[in-house]
Design a protein around this motif. Structure first.
Motif, mmCIF file in Angstrom:
data_model
loop_
_atom_site.group_PDB
_atom_site.id
_atom_site.type_symbol
_atom_site.label_atom_id
_atom_site.label_comp_id
_atom_site.label_asym_id
_atom_site.label_seq_id
_atom_site.Cartn_x
_atom_site.Cartn_y
_atom_site.Cartn_z
ATOM 1 N N MET A 170 0.960 -0.967 -0.031
ATOM 2 C CA MET A 170 -0.160 -0.233 0.167
ATOM 3 C C MET A 170 0.857 1.656 -0.141
ATOM 4 O O MET A 170 0.997 2.049 -0.879
ATOM 5 C CB MET A 170 -0.809 0.265 1.126
ATOM 6 N N GLY A 202 -7.338 -3.908 -4.754
ATOM 7 C CA GLY A 202 -7.345 -4.720 -3.804
ATOM 8 C C GLY A 202 -6.680 -3.425 -3.145
ATOM 9 O O GLY A 202 -7.971 -2.204 -2.637
ATOM 10 N N ILE A 203 -5.871 -3.095 -3.049
ATOM 11 C CA ILE A 203 -5.195 -1.841 -2.561
ATOM 12 C C ILE A 203 -5.861 -0.324 -2.754
ATOM 13 O O ILE A 203 -6.110 0.557 -2.253
ATOM 14 C CB ILE A 203 -4.170 -1.912 -2.877
ATOM 15 N N GLY A 246 -8.731 -0.030 -4.556
ATOM 16 C CA GLY A 246 -9.991 -0.262 -4.139
ATOM 17 C C GLY A 246 -10.095 0.919 -2.222
ATOM 18 O O GLY A 246 -11.462 1.437 -1.745
ATOM 19 N N ARG A 247 -9.490 -0.121 -1.634
ATOM 20 C CA ARG A 247 -9.360 0.553 0.402
ATOM 21 C C ARG A 247 -8.875 1.852 0.179
ATOM 22 O O ARG A 247 -9.400 2.787 0.655
ATOM 23 C CB ARG A 247 -8.890 -0.753 0.651
ATOM 24 N N LEU A 248 -8.408 2.173 -0.642
ATOM 25 C CA LEU A 248 -7.448 4.174 -0.773
ATOM 26 C C LEU A 248 -8.897 4.880 -1.191
ATOM 27 O O LEU A 248 -9.217 5.754 -0.373
ATOM 28 C CB LEU A 248 -6.176 4.057 -1.310
ATOM 29 N N ALA A 288 -12.187 3.570 -1.079
ATOM 30 C CA ALA A 288 -13.141 3.788 -0.449
ATOM 31 C C ALA A 288 -12.840 5.153 1.008
ATOM 32 O O ALA A 288 -14.040 5.887 1.252
ATOM 33 C CB ALA A 288 -12.967 2.986 0.316
ATOM 34 N N ASP A 289 -11.127 5.201 1.236
ATOM 35 C CA ASP A 289 -11.257 5.844 1.902
ATOM 36 C C ASP A 289 -11.045 7.420 1.729
ATOM 37 O O ASP A 289 -10.321 7.936 3.365
ATOM 38 C CB ASP A 289 -9.963 5.030 2.827
ATOM 39 N N SER A 311 -5.383 8.054 8.325
ATOM 40 C CA SER A 311 -5.093 6.299 9.090
ATOM 41 C C SER A 311 -4.535 6.369 10.673
ATOM 42 O O SER A 311 -4.111 5.214 11.104
ATOM 43 C CB SER A 311 -3.984 6.123 7.939
ATOM 44 N N TYR A 341 -2.252 0.085 7.167
ATOM 45 C CA TYR A 341 -2.956 0.816 6.530
ATOM 46 C C TYR A 341 -4.241 0.739 5.663
ATOM 47 O O TYR A 341 -3.668 -0.291 4.997
ATOM 48 C CB TYR A 341 -2.740 2.354 5.736
#
Lengths: 416, 416
Positions: free
Chosen positions: B21, B52-53, B55-57, B59-60, B154, B396
């Motif tokens: 990440m 995947g990474i 997507g999370r970043l 979303a956040d 974070s 994170y």
């Protein structure tokens, strides 16, 4: 308030590149023999990236690819699966210590296991070229005797006496690195040219500190201070398992902590240094003895002047260690050298002085331990140096790649 | 000789996961807005892992995905390209300093830029809960005023007075961490629960050292020693841009280096500590003055007893710094606090004593500089703490994830 960015590190790209390779090796160290698919899953690397890395590691003989039968339940119906494994007989790193009276070599494989070590007693004389050749001959003998393949070597670490910075040798010219002793530089150049790998070199007392921290008396301690009390007083500091050098590569040199405000000028430029109070020559002077054996005889006989001299020296060591530990707060203090080897007669008053002049919190957290690796510490430390720092030097593998400049490697290491 | 393996670090797996990440963010910091394909090439990550990474970043709210027209030559015929970019208005980290007389907050985005900071003067009294709530209110006010989104946060770093270890707060119960002051722990717990992010807390003088190293007087120096000469004498050590704590979190506490072998017992358990010779109370006692303003008036009038007291204190500071720098070999010594703010009257004799008792090699490499960030240093240091150490704490992003135990985070940090 305006935006302020944290300084960027110029070595980030190099570290990223090296990082992918190191991750592949790390997965194999941890999981043992694994299929390419397993390695890809564990690292998150793409098929293309992984294939390039594995190809280089196989070509360099660091990895082997084996056909293994499928395990257990599925063994009956299997076609063989190819598994990647670390090659235990391939040397990944070599550590060399050129001490004043001895030469030692240690070899480790890609799993970071020491697979062979050996040494010879010989005075450290002659040109840099002669000394380097002698070390190379010892290395090749050892490798041949133990059946170790040196073709996949990724780096060599060398410890030599004398102050000075780390120097990064390479397969090409090194340029001028300020503060690097000329002799150490020449030895590193010669070994680098002969083996065609990058070389890191440093002071041997400092490397002994690293060796004791990784494999010896301070193993598992993380933070440790190492002191060698001999004809000089040398030291080294290890922080979280790594060598801590400071700006001029002088961190941990507790021999030059001043223990006497009225003391005379030292060769280092300071005044009243510990080395002037607690080295072998200082003890002999204070006790009026001509040699170390005469001095130890006088101690054994309970001769008052010798005992008093030792006690004064021990107090000075304790006070200097108190200041050093108040600064660095290590978990272990490792004591080596002739004076430490006198045992409780020296260690007890040294530790008592230390406890008196140290905050309880720091004092409680420190254990005094005798050095454990004897004359192997330096070569093992040189080996650890390669594992810790070769990524910053050049990335792996480096055979045939352009030589890194000293400025490049040194700036990353010493943050100068 | 048998095979000996280097100790394995139990946090390796967690670091690997975080590492992927952090690499994505690093590429975007370095290259600016980039397509997913460019990020994949630069990191070597597979499409699945990267997706995947990202997507999370996204979303956040740490990353944005923008439709940008094709650049320059190809602009005419383009369908738009999607580019990933760091969200400049998304807070990634918050630093809070709870000083004795003030409360300060700083906010940084994912590019590690400080985008807002602010503070209020108020005595640091009341329960941990009240103090935490006051800090949270200040943070939310600041974020609203500056249009900063706290949703993708974070981590939070907090500095409070008093000795002690780093503590890692989290979204769940912290358990008992030996040596962590109860009050700091409670503040961290409250902030962690309220913001639902992990919290790191440490001593505020130590965090000031880190703040000065990253953004202030020791910026670019890598290795720096920070001293605050005030009602107490505090310090902090920064090595290669990171906080160096030592085994008990006491590294850099040069106030407890002994400068007088005959000195009285200090509250810390040592004898003849610097703090007994060169703090504000010690100076007032030695000069026979009741308050700091009376003392500075006496100095301004050239009153002999006050001047002599200051000079003795300066010499003691110089000698303690000599011992500390002989151990840690920093490039800068940063001096802050009332006593340092007296200027050359104090600094000149302190530096002269330092030079006298330090090896020339170490002395030449060190520059004395006054602290530059004043009361912002602690909050900025708390911010830097999050960037440096939150990966070891939890990886994170952490929102909604299980809380890391203290033992977990603390053992990685303090190597205990």
């Amino acid at each position: 308030m305006g935006a302020m960015a944290v300084d960027k590190n110029p070595t980030v790209l190099r570290q990223l590149r090296y990082g992918n390779m190191e991750r592949v090796l790390e997965v194999l160290r941890r999981k043992g023999p694994s299929s390419r698919a397993d390695v890809a899953t564990a690292t998150g690397l793409s098929r293309t990236t992984l294939s390039g890395i594995v190809g280089r590691l196989l070509a360099d003989n660091v990895l082997l690819e084996e056909s293994a039968p499928l395990d257990g339940a599925r063994a009956g119906r299997g076609r063989p699966v190819h598994r990647l494994t670390l090659n235990p007989s391939s040397a990944q790193a070599v550590g060399i210590e050129m001490g004043r009276e001895r030469l030692r070599v240690a070899i480790a494989n890609a799993a970071h296991e020491v697979t062979a070590s050996g040494g010879v007693h010989r005075p450290n004389r002659g040109s840099a070229r002669e000394q380097a050749d002698c070390a190379l001959a010892l290395l090749r003998d050892l490798a041949e005797r133990e059946g170790i393949d040196l073709a996949g070597l990724s780096g060599v670490g060398i410890g030599t006496p004398g102050p000075g910075e780390t120097t990064g040798g390479g397969t090409g010219p090194l340029g001028d690195a300020p503060g690097v002793p000329r002799h150490r530089q020449s030895v590193a150049d010669r070994v680098a040219a002969s083996l065609d790998v990058p070389v890191l070199a440093d002071n041997n007392t400092r490397l002994a500190a690293l060796g004791e921290a990784i494999w010896g008396a301070a193993r598992g301690a993380g933070d440790a201070l190492h002191v060698t009390l001999s004809y000089g007083v040398g030291g080294g500091l290890v922080a979280q398992g790594r060598l801590f050098r400071g700006a001029q590569g002088a961190a941990g040199e507790i021999g030059h902590i001043s223990v006497d405000p009225e003391g005379a000028r030292c060769w280092c430029g300071g005044h009243g240094c510990l080395e002037q109070a607690a080295s072998v020559p200082a003890l002999l002077r204070a006790a009026g003895r001509r040699s170390w054996s005469r001095f130890t005889e006088a101690l054994a006989a309970g001769e008052e002047r010798a005992c008093a001299a030792l006690e004064r020296a021990a107090c000075a060591v304790g006070r200097a260690l108190a200041a050093a530990c108040s600064t660095a707060n290590p978990q272990r203090v490792v004591l080596g050298g002739e004076i430490a080897e006198l045992g409780p007669l020296f260690l007890d008053p040294a530790e008592a002085a230390f406890r008196r002049y140290t905050a309880a919190r720091v004092s409680r957290g420190v254990r005094f331990v005798p050095a454990a690796l004897a004359d192997r510490a330096g070569a093992l430390g040189a080996l650890a140096l390669v594992f810790h720092e070769s990524p910053l030097l050049a990335g792996y593998p480096t055979r045939g790649a352009a030589a890194p400049g000293v400025a490049d490697g040194a700036s990353a290491v010493a943050a100068s």
